[in-house]
Design a protein around this motif. Structure first.
Motif, mmCIF file in Angstrom:
data_model
loop_
_atom_site.group_PDB
_atom_site.id
_atom_site.type_symbol
_atom_site.label_atom_id
_atom_site.label_comp_id
_atom_site.label_asym_id
_atom_site.label_seq_id
_atom_site.Cartn_x
_atom_site.Cartn_y
_atom_site.Cartn_z
ATOM 1 N N GLN A 1 0.677 -1.228 -0.096
ATOM 2 C CA GLN A 1 0.094 0.108 0.040
ATOM 3 C C GLN A 1 0.834 1.424 0.041
ATOM 4 O O GLN A 1 0.323 2.296 -0.110
ATOM 5 C CB GLN A 1 -0.848 0.160 1.365
ATOM 6 C CG GLN A 1 -2.089 -0.981 1.381
ATOM 7 C CD GLN A 1 -3.082 -0.531 2.303
ATOM 8 O OE1 GLN A 1 -2.938 -0.854 3.404
ATOM 9 N NE2 GLN A 1 -4.104 -0.293 1.734
ATOM 10 N N GLN A 2 2.145 1.184 0.214
ATOM 11 C CA GLN A 2 3.082 2.385 0.070
ATOM 12 C C GLN A 2 3.317 2.841 -1.307
ATOM 13 O O GLN A 2 3.316 3.871 -1.612
ATOM 14 C CB GLN A 2 4.211 2.262 0.771
ATOM 15 C CG GLN A 2 5.130 3.462 0.949
ATOM 16 C CD GLN A 2 6.623 3.401 1.372
ATOM 17 O OE1 GLN A 2 7.053 2.150 1.263
ATOM 18 N NE2 GLN A 2 7.290 4.201 1.711
ATOM 19 N N HIS A 3 3.581 1.843 -2.185
ATOM 20 C CA HIS A 3 4.158 2.163 -3.603
ATOM 21 C C HIS A 3 3.212 1.491 -4.539
ATOM 22 O O HIS A 3 3.410 1.699 -5.908
ATOM 23 C CB HIS A 3 5.611 2.070 -3.690
ATOM 24 C CG HIS A 3 6.593 2.629 -2.948
ATOM 25 N ND1 HIS A 3 6.674 4.466 -3.146
ATOM 26 C CD2 HIS A 3 7.548 2.408 -2.119
ATOM 27 C CE1 HIS A 3 7.478 4.667 -2.299
ATOM 28 N NE2 HIS A 3 8.101 3.990 -1.564
ATOM 29 N N VAL B 1 0.770 -7.404 4.518
ATOM 30 C CA VAL B 1 0.521 -6.091 3.983
ATOM 31 C C VAL B 1 1.545 -5.019 4.426
ATOM 32 O O VAL B 1 1.961 -4.820 5.526
ATOM 33 C CB VAL B 1 -0.824 -5.295 4.440
ATOM 34 C CG1 VAL B 1 -1.136 -3.967 3.832
ATOM 35 C CG2 VAL B 1 -2.072 -6.424 3.992
ATOM 36 N N ARG B 2 2.145 -4.434 3.329
ATOM 37 C CA ARG B 2 2.803 -3.090 3.806
ATOM 38 C C ARG B 2 1.943 -1.854 3.714
ATOM 39 O O ARG B 2 1.458 -1.433 2.579
ATOM 40 C CB ARG B 2 4.007 -2.650 2.741
ATOM 41 C CG ARG B 2 4.710 -1.342 2.916
ATOM 42 C CD ARG B 2 6.162 -1.169 2.768
ATOM 43 N NE ARG B 2 6.275 -0.976 1.099
ATOM 44 C CZ ARG B 2 7.218 -0.637 0.431
ATOM 45 N NH1 ARG B 2 8.469 -0.716 1.245
ATOM 46 N NH2 ARG B 2 7.153 -0.353 -0.676
ATOM 47 N N VAL B 3 1.722 -1.365 5.027
ATOM 48 C CA VAL B 3 1.100 -0.254 4.955
ATOM 49 C C VAL B 3 1.556 1.161 4.363
ATOM 50 O O VAL B 3 2.846 1.007 4.389
ATOM 51 C CB VAL B 3 0.601 0.135 6.546
ATOM 52 C CG1 VAL B 3 -0.305 -0.907 6.911
ATOM 53 C CG2 VAL B 3 1.754 0.181 7.458
ATOM 54 N N PRO C 1 8.887 -3.719 11.124
ATOM 55 C CA PRO C 1 9.425 -2.216 10.783
ATOM 56 C C PRO C 1 10.283 -2.222 9.795
ATOM 57 O O PRO C 1 11.259 -3.043 9.819
ATOM 58 C CB PRO C 1 9.733 -1.788 12.228
ATOM 59 C CG PRO C 1 10.015 -2.924 13.052
ATOM 60 C CD PRO C 1 9.292 -3.985 12.536
ATOM 61 N N MET C 2 10.425 -1.403 8.710
ATOM 62 C CA MET C 2 11.426 -1.378 7.731
ATOM 63 C C MET C 2 12.536 -0.397 8.349
ATOM 64 O O MET C 2 12.245 0.853 8.820
ATOM 65 C CB MET C 2 10.882 -0.867 6.387
ATOM 66 C CG MET C 2 9.952 -1.793 5.856
ATOM 67 S SD MET C 2 9.496 -1.362 4.259
ATOM 68 C CE MET C 2 11.130 -1.898 3.446
ATOM 69 N N ILE C 3 13.623 -0.880 8.245
ATOM 70 C CA ILE C 3 14.883 -0.214 8.614
ATOM 71 C C ILE C 3 15.417 0.619 7.090
ATOM 72 O O ILE C 3 16.068 -0.272 6.275
ATOM 73 C CB ILE C 3 16.079 -0.884 9.210
ATOM 74 C CG1 ILE C 3 15.353 -1.473 10.338
ATOM 75 C CG2 ILE C 3 17.167 0.019 9.623
ATOM 76 C CD1 ILE C 3 14.803 -0.489 11.543
ATOM 77 N N GLU C 4 15.194 1.827 6.917
ATOM 78 C CA GLU C 4 15.877 2.264 5.587
ATOM 79 C C GLU C 4 16.120 3.781 5.450
ATOM 80 O O GLU C 4 16.005 4.200 4.516
ATOM 81 C CB GLU C 4 14.643 1.849 4.472
ATOM 82 C CG GLU C 4 13.216 2.340 4.748
ATOM 83 C CD GLU C 4 12.278 2.046 3.783
ATOM 84 O OE1 GLU C 4 12.385 1.459 2.801
ATOM 85 O OE2 GLU C 4 11.058 2.123 4.527
ATOM 86 N N THR C 5 16.412 4.236 6.767
ATOM 87 C CA THR C 5 16.927 5.597 6.742
ATOM 88 C C THR C 5 18.355 5.642 7.514
ATOM 89 O O THR C 5 18.619 4.699 8.414
ATOM 90 C CB THR C 5 16.003 6.495 7.425
ATOM 91 O OG1 THR C 5 15.670 5.942 8.848
ATOM 92 C CG2 THR C 5 14.686 6.676 6.801
ATOM 93 N N TYR D 1 16.645 -0.159 -1.178
ATOM 94 C CA TYR D 1 16.624 0.834 -2.022
ATOM 95 C C TYR D 1 16.763 2.218 -1.512
ATOM 96 O O TYR D 1 17.575 3.115 -1.759
ATOM 97 C CB TYR D 1 15.268 0.852 -2.809
ATOM 98 C CG TYR D 1 15.472 -0.287 -4.116
ATOM 99 C CD1 TYR D 1 16.052 0.239 -5.454
ATOM 100 C CD2 TYR D 1 15.033 -1.604 -3.783
ATOM 101 C CE1 TYR D 1 15.795 -0.923 -6.438
ATOM 102 C CE2 TYR D 1 15.269 -2.493 -5.015
ATOM 103 C CZ TYR D 1 15.685 -2.325 -6.055
ATOM 104 O OH TYR D 1 15.898 -3.364 -7.035
ATOM 105 N N ASP D 2 15.561 2.410 -0.397
ATOM 106 C CA ASP D 2 15.826 3.846 0.225
ATOM 107 C C ASP D 2 17.130 3.721 1.056
ATOM 108 O O ASP D 2 17.697 4.879 1.373
ATOM 109 C CB ASP D 2 14.525 3.817 1.371
ATOM 110 C CG ASP D 2 13.188 4.394 0.394
ATOM 111 O OD1 ASP D 2 13.388 5.242 -0.430
ATOM 112 O OD2 ASP D 2 12.030 3.692 0.738
ATOM 113 N N LEU D 3 17.460 2.536 1.774
ATOM 114 C CA LEU D 3 18.778 2.848 2.628
ATOM 115 C C LEU D 3 19.909 3.096 1.783
ATOM 116 O O LEU D 3 20.585 4.196 2.143
ATOM 117 C CB LEU D 3 19.018 1.342 3.135
ATOM 118 C CG LEU D 3 19.954 1.286 4.232
ATOM 119 C CD1 LEU D 3 19.642 2.214 5.515
ATOM 120 C CD2 LEU D 3 20.295 -0.082 4.930
HETATM 121 MG MG MG Z 1 11.523 1.650 1.046
#
Ligand code: MG
Ligand code: 3PY
Length: 243
Positions: A38-40, A64-66, A136-140, A164-166
């Motif tokens: 649901q994010q992208h 589900v990815r919210v 939880p996603m670690i990406e920052t 990708y974000d990381l």
């Molecule tokens: Mg990402």
């Protein structure tokens, strides 16, 4: 079906399009879980309900990815029957604790009762306390700096890396991040092992999944619906197609 919660390793497929027939076909192909993004992805709240209702829970688990850490979105994903909730861009232990609170009924959290899955009466406290699996996603960069604190939060099943974000956050290319044997990915896996928390990652392709598995990531999104279509077109039309 093996329940992913009992495992520290699993293989999932990531749905961006949320096309019902394609989603059902991929869900039955032998993955441990299928994720509705649901994010992208093109999966708003109404589409989510339809896809989740059509999901065969005997075939694989539903994730589900919210779109964000919004408690309403987390509650909705669980209401439609997701057993795994992936939350993007989690930065701090306080944010991770808020996710645990959003996903659990009292006394652990503040989730409101109202599943869309069949209801046979009011919840007993036991039924209501079934633990959702939270990734939880670690990406920052901030999340990387706060990783030990996040891993110490009770109620998380695993942390899930967004390479990708990381890579963007760290000023690297994805290829550089994946090639760096002693870099951020190795540090993350070592921290997870020390904390006794499972770790997973979005791979998006079997080649990236193999690389991430070598680092020690257990739960892997090995492909997407888009990737499966691209692989099919490349197979049908030799000499043309996405890598
Ligand atoms: Mg990402
Ligand atoms: C990332 O790699 O940043 C992701 O969130 C994959 O969708």
């Amino acid at each position: 079906m093996t329940t992913v919660s009992k495992l520290t390793e699993s293989r999932g497929a990531w749905m961006m399009l949320g096309e019902p027939g394609l989603t059902a076909r991929i869900a039955g192909a032998g993955f441990d879980w299928i994720l509705l993004d649901q994010q992208h992805g093109a999966i708003g709240p109404d589409r989510l309900v339809g896809l989740a209702r059509a999901h065969d829970h005997g075939a694989c688990e539903l994730a589900v990815r919210v779109p964000s850490a919004d408690p309403a979105a987390i509650g909705r994903a669980l209401d439609v029957g997701a057993s795994i909730v992936v939350v993007p861009l989690v930065q701090t232990a306080d944010e991770a604790r808020a996710i645990v609170a959003a996903a659990n009924y009292p006394p652990v959290g503040g989730r409101s009762w109202g599943p869309l899955t069949p209801l046979w009466g009011a919840p007993t406290p036991d039924a209501a306390s079934a633990k959702p699996r939270l990734w939880p996603m670690i990406e920052t960069r901030t999340a990387l700096d706060q990783l030990d604190e996040i891993l110490a939060v009770e109620g998380l099943d695993a942390v899930f890396i967004g390479p990708y974000d990381l890579s963007l956050a760290l000023g690297m290319t994805l290829a550089e991040l994946l090639a760096d044997d002693r870099g951020p990915l190795a540090t993350i896996v070592a921290a997870c092992r020390k904390a006794g928390v499972a770790c997973g990652a979005f791979a998006g392709s079997p080649a990236n999944a193999k690389r991430l598995a070598k680092f020690g990531f257990g739960h892997l999104a090995v492909t997407t619906d888009l990737g499966i279509i691209d692989a099919g077109t490349a197979f049908v039309l030799p000499g043309w197609g996405a890598p």
